[in-house]
Design a protein around this motif. Structure first.
Motif, PDB file in Angstrom:
ATOM      1  N   LYS A 141       1.014  -1.167  -0.368  1.00  0.00           N
ATOM      2  CA  LYS A 141       0.258   0.234  -0.106  1.00  0.00           C
ATOM      3  C   LYS A 141       0.476   0.939  -0.182  1.00  0.00           C
ATOM      4  N   GLY A 170      -8.673  -3.907  -2.889  1.00  0.00           N
ATOM      5  CA  GLY A 170      -8.737  -2.893  -2.421  1.00  0.00           C
ATOM      6  C   GLY A 170      -8.959  -1.972  -3.356  1.00  0.00           C
ATOM      7  N   ASP A 172     -12.460   0.108  -3.523  1.00  0.00           N
ATOM      8  CA  ASP A 172     -12.865   0.926  -3.363  1.00  0.00           C
ATOM      9  C   ASP A 172     -12.132   1.689  -1.894  1.00  0.00           C
ATOM     10  N   SER A 173     -11.296   0.959  -1.738  1.00  0.00           N
ATOM     11  CA  SER A 173     -10.430   1.811  -0.314  1.00  0.00           C
ATOM     12  C   SER A 173      -9.384   2.550  -1.540  1.00  0.00           C
ATOM     13  N   ARG A 176     -11.060   5.558  -2.634  1.00  0.00           N
ATOM     14  CA  ARG A 176     -11.435   6.939  -1.209  1.00  0.00           C
ATOM     15  C   ARG A 176     -10.357   7.950  -0.859  1.00  0.00           C
ATOM     16  N   TRP A 177      -9.117   6.828  -0.613  1.00  0.00           N
ATOM     17  CA  TRP A 177      -7.630   7.784  -0.677  1.00  0.00           C
ATOM     18  C   TRP A 177      -7.772   8.599  -1.677  1.00  0.00           C
TER      19      TRP A 177
END
Length: 201
Positions: A141, A170, A172-173, A176-177
């Motif tokens: 990440k 990841g 969707d995360s 958001r990020w």
């Protein structure tokens, strides 16, 4: 880290050449590939979704365009074919991948318009009308965020970036990020567990 990964700078494994065939937007491609690069045996499913669902550049696009993490060059070759007046930059840390991309650009008749480079080889003053990437999620990440923070600011003011990320890895995360970083992000499409994100300023 043991063994080669597609993000290894100089793969030590034998190249074992092969060809990958696929079709995008009504055109058939047969590209050279080899061991030690990302998705060496086939067009990666995420890349396939990206090229099918995102808005490919038109014939009037002049670029420059950027493919981040080009692998053996499928996105680069499609972009260069769809936008015959555009310069396409193809970036990868993997030396073998860069060599394959250069060879494949020649295969599709775009060698003079494709600039293949290591990340540090892209001039700092170049901004991009479009950025395309099936980003290397498996680098972790923090490294992934660093990669996107390096390249997305290179978008031209009215530019657009197209990213594909598996939902279970990841997607969707990451969406958001990116919003938290101040980008405008639209989930443009979802297919086969992948998110295609359209990112603008």
């Amino acid at each position: 880290m043991t063994g080669d990964h597609y993000f290894t700078a100089e793969p030590a494994t034998a190249a074992r050449p092969r060809e990958v065939e696929f079709s995008v937007a009504g055109r058939d491609y047969t590209l050279a590939s080899a061991s030690g690069v990302f998705s060496a045996d086939r067009l990666d499913p995420g890349t396939a979704v990206l090229l099918r669902k995102a808005e490919l550049p038109g014939a009037d696009a002049t670029g420059p365009l950027l493919d981040v993490g080009c692998g053996f060059g499928p996105i680069t070759c499609v972009l260069a074919t769809c936008a015959p007046s555009a310069t396409v930059w193809a970036v990868d840390v993997n030396e073998r991948a860069r060599g394959l991309t250069a060879a494949n650009a020649a295969r599709v008749g775009a060698a003079e318009r494709v600039r293949v480079a290591a990340p540090d080889g892209v001039p700092a003053d170049v901004s991009f009308a479009q950025i395309w990437s099936n980003p290397p999620i498996h680098i972790g990440k923090a490294e992934l965020h660093g990669l996107l923070l390096r390249w997305l600011p290179r978008l031209a003011p009215d530019g657009v970036a197209w990213l594909v990320v598996a939902r279970h890895l990841g997607g969707d995360s990451l969406h958001r990020w990116l919003v938290e970083q101040g980008w405008q992000v639209e989930r443009h499409a979802s297919q086969k567990g992948y998110r295609v994100l359209r990112v603008t300023r």
